[in-house]
Design an enzyme around this catalytic site. Structure first.
Site, short mmCIF file in Angstrom:
data_model
loop_
_atom_site.label_atom_id
_atom_site.label_comp_id
_atom_site.label_asym_id
_atom_site.label_seq_id
_atom_site.Cartn_x
_atom_site.Cartn_y
_atom_site.Cartn_z
N CYS A 131 0.84 -1.20 0.00
CA CYS A 131 0.00 0.00 0.00
C CYS A 131 0.87 1.25 0.00
O CYS A 131 1.38 1.66 1.04
CB CYS A 131 -0.93 0.00 1.21
N CYS A 134 -0.49 4.08 2.12
CA CYS A 134 -0.25 3.90 3.55
C CYS A 134 1.20 4.19 3.94
O CYS A 134 1.46 4.84 4.95
CB CYS A 134 -0.58 2.46 3.98
N ASP A 135 2.13 3.70 3.13
CA ASP A 135 3.52 3.64 3.58
C ASP A 135 4.51 4.46 2.76
O ASP A 135 5.69 4.50 3.09
CB ASP A 135 3.99 2.17 3.56
#
Length: 302
Positions: A131, A134-135
């Protein structure tokens, strides 16, 4: 007899549990593992509204869990084996019992399809991610590899150039499944380079990702690339092993719903990543869970 049985305790299922139990419905949430789903295993969530400094995934999901419990949702930690959804009374069969309810919300989520190469499991959360949203910010100023050739791989690769100094897209063919506009944008981005006709055969490192070994599928030549992170986009899979042929699903196995999250079966709803949806994030799952619970209330009232 429950008013509603929620299958899955990720962000969608927990939110549905909060809304349903707060609305006075007798609510059961069936979960095979730890509450929170994929979000609970995310080290830090920086794009969930209200937390300007970010929040740990486990911390956020634990708060969801406690809130659902406080409103009276009952948690049943068992693995669902099959669903019997066609009758007026819905039945959820676990490995230990059969649970009955008047409505069901399926919120079992999805999981990234893994590469299945050495080092992937070892470095999950330590440089291996599924992701970019997300990261990606954790890789500011670093070099990363994106594996895949679809829309997600190209779009997330472009997104990662906001943070990483260099993004290498590794794809097993010359052509891409992604939309041409995404391909063109990636090709025009000076931070992106390509390794085509190539596959990742191993992810390398000690405490964290330090490189990948890639192989040219035509020549058989192998080489190592020094990088700091690997983002895998070779598809996702719904957690739908317990579903049978009663529910309408798309070609990948995700549950089809209408705008009100109703499936083709009366009293059965789907929320979050397990349904056909253009975005799979905590924020969208929360919205789905709230809507599904409200729609269940209306269904039961009728």
């Amino acid at each position: 007899m429950y008013d509603v049985i929620i299958v899955g305790a990720g962000p969608a299922g927990l939110t549905a549990g909060i809304y349903a139990s707060r609305g006075g419905l007798k609510t059961a949430i069936v979960e095979m593992g730890m509450p929170g789903g994929q979000a609970a295993s995310t080290e830090k969530i920086e794009n969930y509204p209200g937390f300007s400094d970010g929040i740990g995934g486990y911390e956020l999901m634990n708060a969801f869990h406690q809130q659902a419990s406080a409103f009276g949702a009952e948690f049943i930690f068992e693995q669902v084996q099959r669903l019997d959804l066609k009758g007026e009374v819905k039945k959820v069969e676990t490995d230990a019992q059969t649970i009955e309810g008047r409505a069901v919300i399926i919120a079992a989520g999805s999981k990234p399809r893994p590469l299945g190469v050495p080092g992937e499991d070892t470095f999950h959360g330590r440089g291996v991610s599924y992701c970019a949203t997300c990261d990606g910010a954790f890789f500011r100023g670093k070099k990363v590899v994106v594996v895949g050739g679809g829309d997600a791989a190209l779009e997330e690769g472009i997104y990662l150039t906001k943070f990483a100094d260099q993004v290498t897209i590794v794809h097993r063919r010359q052509g891409f499944r992604a939309a041409q506009i995404a391909v063109k944008r990636a090709q025009d981005n000076p931070k992106i380079k390509f390794e085509l006709d190539a596959v990742v055969t191993e992810i390398l490192g000690s405490d964290h990702v330090e490189g990948v070994r890639i192989k040219n599928v035509k020549s058989g030549e192998e080489k190592e690339i020094a990088i700091d992170g690997v983002f895998v986009y070779v598809g996702t899979e719904p957690n739908a092993q317990f579903l049978e042929g009663d529910l309408d699903v798309d070609e990948r196995g995700y549950i089809k719903t209408d705008a009100l999250l109703r499936t083709n079966l009366p009293g059965v709803y789907a929320a979050g990543d397990i349904r056909t949806t253009p975005l799979r994030q905590v924020a969208t799952a929360v919205g789905d869970g709230a809507l599904a619970a409200v729609e269940v209330e209306k269904y039961l009232a009728e």
